[in-house]
Design a protein around this motif. Sequence first.
Motif, PDB file in Angstrom:
ATOM      1  N   GLY A 132       0.800  -1.208   0.000  1.00 36.06           N
ATOM      2  CA  GLY A 132       0.000   0.000   0.000  1.00 36.06           C
ATOM      3  C   GLY A 132       0.836   1.261   0.000  1.00 36.06           C
ATOM      4  O   GLY A 132       2.060   1.230  -0.200  1.00 36.06           O
ATOM      5  N   PHE A 133       0.164   2.409   0.221  1.00 32.17           N
ATOM      6  CA  PHE A 133       0.811   3.713   0.238  1.00 32.17           C
ATOM      7  C   PHE A 133       0.255   4.542   1.393  1.00 32.17           C
ATOM      8  O   PHE A 133      -0.948   4.491   1.685  1.00 32.17           O
ATOM      9  N   ALA A 134       1.142   5.316   2.001  1.00 32.99           N
ATOM     10  CA  ALA A 134       0.732   6.319   2.980  1.00 32.99           C
ATOM     11  C   ALA A 134       0.802   7.681   2.307  1.00 32.99           C
ATOM     12  O   ALA A 134       1.834   8.044   1.745  1.00 32.99           O
ATOM     13  N   ILE A 135      -0.289   8.415   2.336  1.00 29.53           N
ATOM     14  CA  ILE A 135      -0.385   9.696   1.640  1.00 29.53           C
ATOM     15  C   ILE A 135      -0.520  10.817   2.662  1.00 29.53           C
ATOM     16  O   ILE A 135      -1.370  10.752   3.567  1.00 29.53           O
ATOM     17  N   LYS A 136       0.317  11.837   2.512  1.00 29.02           N
ATOM     18  CA  LYS A 136       0.233  13.034   3.345  1.00 29.02           C
ATOM     19  C   LYS A 136      -0.061  14.207   2.415  1.00 29.02           C
ATOM     20  O   LYS A 136       0.713  14.482   1.495  1.00 29.02           O
ATOM     21  N   ALA A 137      -1.163  14.866   2.633  1.00 26.25           N
ATOM     22  CA  ALA A 137      -1.594  15.944   1.741  1.00 26.25           C
ATOM     23  C   ALA A 137      -2.489  16.899   2.499  1.00 26.25           C
ATOM     24  O   ALA A 137      -3.102  16.538   3.514  1.00 26.25           O
ATOM     25  N   ASP A 138      -2.587  18.141   1.988  1.00 26.87           N
ATOM     26  CA  ASP A 138      -3.527  19.094   2.571  1.00 26.87           C
ATOM     27  C   ASP A 138      -4.661  19.413   1.612  1.00 26.87           C
ATOM     28  O   ASP A 138      -5.536  20.212   1.926  1.00 26.87           O
ATOM     29  N   GLY A 139      -4.628  18.791   0.435  1.00 22.78           N
ATOM     30  CA  GLY A 139      -5.657  19.036  -0.563  1.00 22.78           C
ATOM     31  C   GLY A 139      -6.163  17.742  -1.175  1.00 22.78           C
ATOM     32  O   GLY A 139      -5.839  16.646  -0.715  1.00 22.78           O
ATOM     33  N   ALA A 140      -6.938  17.879  -2.243  1.00 22.19           N
ATOM     34  CA  ALA A 140      -7.470  16.711  -2.948  1.00 22.19           C
ATOM     35  C   ALA A 140      -6.365  16.057  -3.763  1.00 22.19           C
ATOM     36  O   ALA A 140      -5.494  16.722  -4.321  1.00 22.19           O
ATOM     37  N   TRP A 141      -6.396  14.728  -3.861  1.00 27.07           N
ATOM     38  CA  TRP A 141      -5.375  13.981  -4.584  1.00 27.07           C
ATOM     39  C   TRP A 141      -5.993  12.804  -5.324  1.00 27.07           C
ATOM     40  O   TRP A 141      -7.081  12.331  -4.987  1.00 27.07           O
ATOM     41  N   THR A 142      -5.288  12.350  -6.350  1.00 28.80           N
ATOM     42  CA  THR A 142      -5.642  11.116  -7.047  1.00 28.80           C
ATOM     43  C   THR A 142      -4.392  10.265  -7.196  1.00 28.80           C
ATOM     44  O   THR A 142      -3.275  10.788  -7.315  1.00 28.80           O
ATOM     45  N   LEU A 143      -4.573   8.959  -7.184  1.00 28.98           N
ATOM     46  CA  LEU A 143      -3.494   7.981  -7.347  1.00 28.98           C
ATOM     47  C   LEU A 143      -3.976   6.913  -8.315  1.00 28.98           C
ATOM     48  O   LEU A 143      -4.841   6.108  -7.968  1.00 28.98           O
ATOM     49  N   ALA A 144      -3.456   6.925  -9.545  1.00 24.67           N
ATOM     50  CA  ALA A 144      -3.848   5.953 -10.564  1.00 24.67           C
ATOM     51  C   ALA A 144      -2.716   4.943 -10.744  1.00 24.67           C
ATOM     52  O   ALA A 144      -1.601   5.316 -11.131  1.00 24.67           O
ATOM     53  N   LEU A 145      -2.993   3.681 -10.448  1.00 26.68           N
ATOM     54  CA  LEU A 145      -2.001   2.616 -10.581  1.00 26.68           C
ATOM     55  C   LEU A 145      -2.250   1.854 -11.877  1.00 26.68           C
ATOM     56  O   LEU A 145      -3.388   1.539 -12.225  1.00 26.68           O
ATOM     57  N   LYS A 146      -1.164   1.553 -12.610  1.00 26.29           N
ATOM     58  CA  LYS A 146      -1.310   0.866 -13.887  1.00 26.29           C
ATOM     59  C   LYS A 146      -0.038   0.102 -14.218  1.00 26.29           C
ATOM     60  O   LYS A 146       1.038   0.395 -13.683  1.00 26.29           O
ATOM     61  N   PRO A 147      -0.125  -0.890 -15.116  1.00 25.23           N
ATOM     62  CA  PRO A 147       1.050  -1.686 -15.472  1.00 25.23           C
ATOM     63  C   PRO A 147       2.105  -0.844 -16.192  1.00 25.23           C
ATOM     64  O   PRO A 147       1.796   0.172 -16.818  1.00 25.23           O
TER      65      PRO A 147
END
Length: 235
Positions: A132-147
């Motif tokens: 997995g991933f730990a995300i630190k942000a103060d705003g909106a985010w997206t994370l798209a995983l792909k091959p």
Amino acid sequence: MSALLFLTVVAAITRGSDGGPAARDTLPLVSQPGHGPVQSATRTPTRAPAAERISPPPEADMRTYSGAGDDLVLLQTTEVMFLASLTHRGTSTFIVRPLVRNGPEQPPIVHAVGGYQGTVLVNGHDGKVLHGFAIKADGAWTLALKPVTLARAWTGGPVSGRGDEVLTLSPASPGPTTVRIEHAGSGNVTVHAYGDGSPGILVHEIGTYHGEVPLPAGTSLVTITTDGTWTLTRT
């Protein structure tokens, strides 16, 4: 008498100086004429070259995740390479760090301030078993995983972009060639080549850069890490 002496010697060898079992995991230090002491032999795990880890990651995980603020994204465990395309709409620090089960804290795949948009390679260096991933942000985010197969294609001519990017060479570089790298920006720029062997650093500079460097034979992926603009040209 000789049999008793033999048993006494064997008992001394198989026990340490403190009466406990003798160590078996390393070889003792020995000296050789003309050389210093030879270090103890250690067993180190071997990892497959990057090119051998370009296999399909868990299909269920290859999708887009989104959120706002700090969060965790949990995945099926995998040690293959894959891509992560990320965006962030905020004004403060944006850090995305891989999670390794029962392992130490990992270096971030993204560490930016403010808005961010880019694509990075995950598990490119060491093939750790991620979950997995730990995300630190103060705003909106997206994370798209792909091959990795969906990375931007570099077909031979000049290729340009801004920010972090992953390029795929198909076919792989047939032999040592030269690549001209141009970068405009005030921050760091790092360019890695991935192929049959361990990842190699082509460029690691700060600020504006113009130069030509060798592109190793068998290179199948190139990553660019920067917040500036860049152009790569094979010559």
